[in-house]
Structure formats: C-alpha cells, structure tokens
Scaffold this motif. Structure first.
Motif, PDB file in Angstrom:
ATOM      1  N   VAL A  27      71.710   8.941   9.822  1.00  0.00           N
ATOM      2  CA  VAL A  27      70.590   8.184  10.373  1.00  0.00           C
ATOM      3  C   VAL A  27      71.069   6.787  10.758  1.00  0.00           C
ATOM      4  CG1 VAL A  27      68.354   7.136   9.831  1.00  0.00           C
ATOM      5  CG2 VAL A  27      68.820   9.492   9.157  1.00  0.00           C
ATOM      6  N   GLU A  28      71.879   6.185   9.856  1.00  0.00           N
ATOM      7  CA  GLU A  28      72.391   4.845  10.112  1.00  0.00           C
ATOM      8  C   GLU A  28      73.207   4.832  11.404  1.00  0.00           C
ATOM      9  OE1 GLU A  28      75.175   2.620   7.422  1.00  0.00           O
ATOM     10  OE2 GLU A  28      73.289   2.481   6.315  1.00  0.00           O
ATOM     11  N   HIS A  29      74.015   5.864  11.576  1.00  0.00           N
ATOM     12  CA  HIS A  29      74.844   5.940  12.772  1.00  0.00           C
ATOM     13  C   HIS A  29      73.963   5.995  14.018  1.00  0.00           C
ATOM     14  CE1 HIS A  29      78.113   6.881  15.402  1.00  0.00           C
ATOM     15  NE2 HIS A  29      77.454   7.928  15.843  1.00  0.00           N
ATOM     16  N   LEU A  30      72.941   6.830  13.973  1.00  0.00           N
ATOM     17  CA  LEU A  30      72.028   6.940  15.111  1.00  0.00           C
ATOM     18  C   LEU A  30      71.316   5.611  15.353  1.00  0.00           C
ATOM     19  CD1 LEU A  30      70.463  10.405  14.325  1.00  0.00           C
ATOM     20  CD2 LEU A  30      71.617   9.820  16.452  1.00  0.00           C
ATOM     21  N   ASN A  31      71.018   4.898  14.261  1.00  0.00           N
ATOM     22  CA  ASN A  31      70.296   3.635  14.374  1.00  0.00           C
ATOM     23  C   ASN A  31      71.155   2.499  14.903  1.00  0.00           C
ATOM     24  OD1 ASN A  31      68.103   4.853  13.309  1.00  0.00           O
ATOM     25  ND2 ASN A  31      68.119   3.814  11.353  1.00  0.00           N
ATOM     26  N   SER A  32      72.509   2.685  14.949  1.00  0.00           N
ATOM     27  CA  SER A  32      73.427   1.615  15.330  1.00  0.00           C
ATOM     28  C   SER A  32      73.177   0.357  14.518  1.00  0.00           C
ATOM     29  CB  SER A  32      73.337   1.310  16.827  1.00  0.00           C
ATOM     30  OG  SER A  32      73.584   2.457  17.568  1.00  0.00           O
ATOM     31  N   HIS A  33      72.831   0.536  13.256  1.00  0.00           N
ATOM     32  CA  HIS A  33      72.728  -0.573  12.309  1.00  0.00           C
ATOM     33  C   HIS A  33      71.664  -1.606  12.617  1.00  0.00           C
ATOM     34  CE1 HIS A  33      76.288   1.040  10.409  1.00  0.00           C
ATOM     35  NE2 HIS A  33      76.825   1.125  11.605  1.00  0.00           N
ATOM     36  N   ASN A  90      63.508  12.381  17.944  1.00  0.00           N
ATOM     37  CA  ASN A  90      63.278  11.331  16.951  1.00  0.00           C
ATOM     38  C   ASN A  90      64.624  10.637  16.781  1.00  0.00           C
ATOM     39  OD1 ASN A  90      63.038   9.779  14.631  1.00  0.00           O
ATOM     40  ND2 ASN A  90      62.170  11.403  13.356  1.00  0.00           N
ATOM     41  N   ASN A  91      64.749   9.391  17.268  1.00  0.00           N
ATOM     42  CA  ASN A  91      66.054   8.699  17.194  1.00  0.00           C
ATOM     43  C   ASN A  91      66.136   7.751  15.996  1.00  0.00           C
ATOM     44  OD1 ASN A  91      64.633   6.415  17.962  1.00  0.00           O
ATOM     45  ND2 ASN A  91      65.402   6.397  20.063  1.00  0.00           N
ATOM     46  N   GLY A  92      65.170   7.859  15.084  1.00  0.00           N
ATOM     47  CA  GLY A  92      65.176   7.013  13.896  1.00  0.00           C
ATOM     48  C   GLY A  92      64.420   5.706  14.109  1.00  0.00           C
ATOM     49  N   HIS A  93      64.200   5.326  15.374  1.00  0.00           N
ATOM     50  CA  HIS A  93      63.445   4.115  15.704  1.00  0.00           C
ATOM     51  C   HIS A  93      62.086   4.457  16.290  1.00  0.00           C
ATOM     52  CE1 HIS A  93      67.113   1.949  15.102  1.00  0.00           C
ATOM     53  NE2 HIS A  93      67.710   2.525  16.112  1.00  0.00           N
ATOM     54  N   THR A  94      62.035   5.582  16.989  1.00  0.00           N
ATOM     55  CA  THR A  94      60.809   5.996  17.652  1.00  0.00           C
ATOM     56  C   THR A  94      60.894   7.493  17.949  1.00  0.00           C
ATOM     57  OG1 THR A  94      59.279   5.483  19.485  1.00  0.00           O
ATOM     58  CG2 THR A  94      61.618   5.575  20.033  1.00  0.00           C
ATOM     59  N   LYS A 174      62.999  14.739  11.301  1.00  0.00           N
ATOM     60  CA  LYS A 174      64.193  13.948  10.992  1.00  0.00           C
ATOM     61  C   LYS A 174      64.815  13.400  12.266  1.00  0.00           C
ATOM     62  CE  LYS A 174      65.608  15.778   6.617  1.00  0.00           C
ATOM     63  NZ  LYS A 174      66.620  16.487   5.849  1.00  0.00           N
ATOM     64  N   ALA A 175      65.523  12.269  12.090  1.00  0.00           N
ATOM     65  CA  ALA A 175      66.237  11.664  13.213  1.00  0.00           C
ATOM     66  C   ALA A 175      67.453  12.517  13.555  1.00  0.00           C
ATOM     67  CB  ALA A 175      66.668  10.257  12.838  1.00  0.00           C
ATOM     68  N   ASP A 176      67.451  13.068  14.741  1.00  0.00           N
ATOM     69  CA  ASP A 176      68.626  13.816  15.219  1.00  0.00           C
ATOM     70  C   ASP A 176      68.550  13.933  16.741  1.00  0.00           C
ATOM     71  OD1 ASP A 176      66.656  15.704  15.550  1.00  0.00           O
ATOM     72  OD2 ASP A 176      67.420  17.104  14.058  1.00  0.00           O
ATOM     73  N   VAL A 236      58.899   7.234  11.307  1.00  0.00           N
ATOM     74  CA  VAL A 236      59.796   6.119  11.608  1.00  0.00           C
ATOM     75  C   VAL A 236      59.925   5.183  10.411  1.00  0.00           C
ATOM     76  CG1 VAL A 236      59.653   6.233  14.119  1.00  0.00           C
ATOM     77  CG2 VAL A 236      57.913   4.951  12.873  1.00  0.00           C
ATOM     78  N   GLY A 237      59.927   5.784   9.227  1.00  0.00           N
ATOM     79  CA  GLY A 237      60.241   5.030   8.012  1.00  0.00           C
ATOM     80  C   GLY A 237      59.043   4.557   7.223  1.00  0.00           C
ATOM     81  N   GLY A 238      57.833   4.909   7.680  1.00  0.00           N
ATOM     82  CA  GLY A 238      56.632   4.550   6.934  1.00  0.00           C
ATOM     83  C   GLY A 238      56.175   3.117   7.152  1.00  0.00           C
TER      84      GLY A 238
END
Ligand SMILES: [Zn+2]
Length: 255
Positions: A27-33, A90-94, A174-176, A236-238
């Motif tokens: 997830v962190e990788h997808l989020n680019s930190h 779902n890219n972890g941000h939106t 899930k973000a993927d 997106v993380g609640g």
C-alpha cells in the motif's frame, strides 16, 4: 498451553505480522509515501520529495474556498460524454474509474479535453463561499498537449446517488491495480441538470500539486447518501481524503 499449541501460536503470530507488513508495504508503495494524516499529511507534502516542492511553493494551489467572484458570462461547457467507464481502481488515496481512450471529452476554450478518469474526495475539497460539502467528484480531462481541465461536482448528504449505486457495489476493498467494471457507469449520469459553473486556475490537489490546471466547478450539487459517503471513507483509511483549502492569493474566480 502445551508445547505444540505454544509453537502453533508463535507461528500464527509471526505469520500474521509478516502478512500484515507485506500488505502495508504494498500500500505504501502505491501511495508513493504521501497521505492525508500525520507525518506524510498535506502540511508536509512539499518536503516529502523534491518532486513535490510545488505543494508548498506554488501560488495557485487547489483546492480553494471559492470567493472573490468576477462576473464573466462563461460559455457553456460542451459535454461529449457518451462512453462508459471500463475499469475501477482503489489506489489507496481514492477510488477512480477509468474511461477508454478517445471516447468521452469536454470542449472548453475551443479545445477538446479528453475524459481520462473520475475519482472522489470525502469530505469535498473545494468550498463555495465558505460552504462545505460532503463529497466531491473530479472529472479529469487532458488535451492533446497534456494540459488538464478538471470538472468538479459537489455532492451533499441526502438521498442515495443513483448514478453511484452500481459503482459502489464494486468498490475494491483493497488498494491494488485496476479491476474491470461490470456495472454500466456513464459520466453523463452523474451530472446535474444545471451546468453553470465557476472557473479558476489551480493545481492537482495531490502530489506533485502541478499548477496550470483549469478548474471548472459546477454550481449545482447532487445528492449522496450518508451510507455512500461512509462506504467510500472506509476504503480510504477511515479518514477524509481531502486536502485543506489553499490560499487564493491573487486569483479571481469567474462565474
Ligand atoms: Zn481529485
């Protein structure tokens, strides 16, 4: 606890950790930190990477509280939204839906901007005259040279949004990567009847916060139910995935 179940418990615990860590890394990788809270939150985006410096240095950042209006008699946006989205992500941000190339577009400034994707923020990012909305959809378009035009649609708590119902049944937990979409989703179905809009120059609301984006904010909000907002926020993380409003500086907002 006997010896066997003790070891079984240890394996279970460490096995659990490893799996959780691997998922977190992905997830962190997808989020680019970058994220929306804590050390990687919006206040710190500009210092997370040299690539993100515009987030803190830029003078024309988005979102904004739309005010300082200038009467401008804006020509109607021509919507050519005939195609349906083919993918959901779902890219972890939106959560984002993608449209196939060259199938939907808007015409603004005698230029065709192709519809690339639609994604969502909850709560809304832009404010209109200090008014808050519950959710905001961004219709992201690009012209042949890569210039961006974003149509923003405000959503406010009320009835269920019928255009979103099919999509919301396929929200990726899930973000993927992208999933193909089985429901029929036309961007046209989301648009309000009244298509008057505000216009200003702004930026991406996520890193790298690139400026020079034409922002076209529709005046008429559409409804979204509390359950729809809740289902989205949980993915997106609640917490909210909205960047706080940025200084308007020398800009005016056309209406
Ligand atoms: Zn957005």
């Amino acid at each position: 606890m006997n010896r066997t179940s003790f070891f079984a418990a240890i394996v279970l615990i460490f096995g659990g950790f490893t799996l959780a860590n691997a998922e977190e890394k992905d997830v962190e990788h997808l989020n680019s930190h970058w994220g929306y809270a804590g050390a990687t939150g919006p206040e710190n985006w500009g210092s997370l990477s040299p690539k993100y410096s515009t987030c803190s240095q830029g003078a024309n950042q988005s979102p904004i509280n739309l005010k300082n209006f200038t009467e401008a008699n804006l020509p109607p946006i021509e919507f050519i939204y005939n195609s349906q989205a083919t993918e959901i992500l779902n890219n972890g941000h939106t959560v984002q839906v993608n449209f196939p190339p060259s199938t939907a577009a808007i015409r603004v400034d005698d230029t065709t901007f192709e519809l690339k994707q639609v994604h969502f923020h909850a709560p809304a990012e832009n404010q209109i005259d200090s008014r808050f909305f519950d959710m905001e959809a961004h219709f992201v378009h690009a012209d042949a040279s890569g210039n961006l035009a974003v149509v923003a649609l405000m959503m406010q708590n009320g009835e269920s949004n019928i255009a979103l119902e099919g999509l919301w049944g396929e929200l990726p937990a899930k973000a993927d990567g992208p999933h193909s979409l089985s429901t029929r989703f036309f961007a046209q179905q989301m648009l309000p009847v009244e298509k008057d809009y505000y216009r200003f120059s702004g930026s991406l609301t996520t890193p790298p916060c690139t400026e020079g984006v034409r922002w076209l904010v529709l005046k008429q909000p559409v409804p979204v139910s509390a359950q729809q907002v809740k289902a989205f926020t949980a993915l997106v993380g609640g917490h909210g995935n909205n960047r706080p409003v940025q200084p308007i500086n020398a800009r005016t907002v056309l209406r």
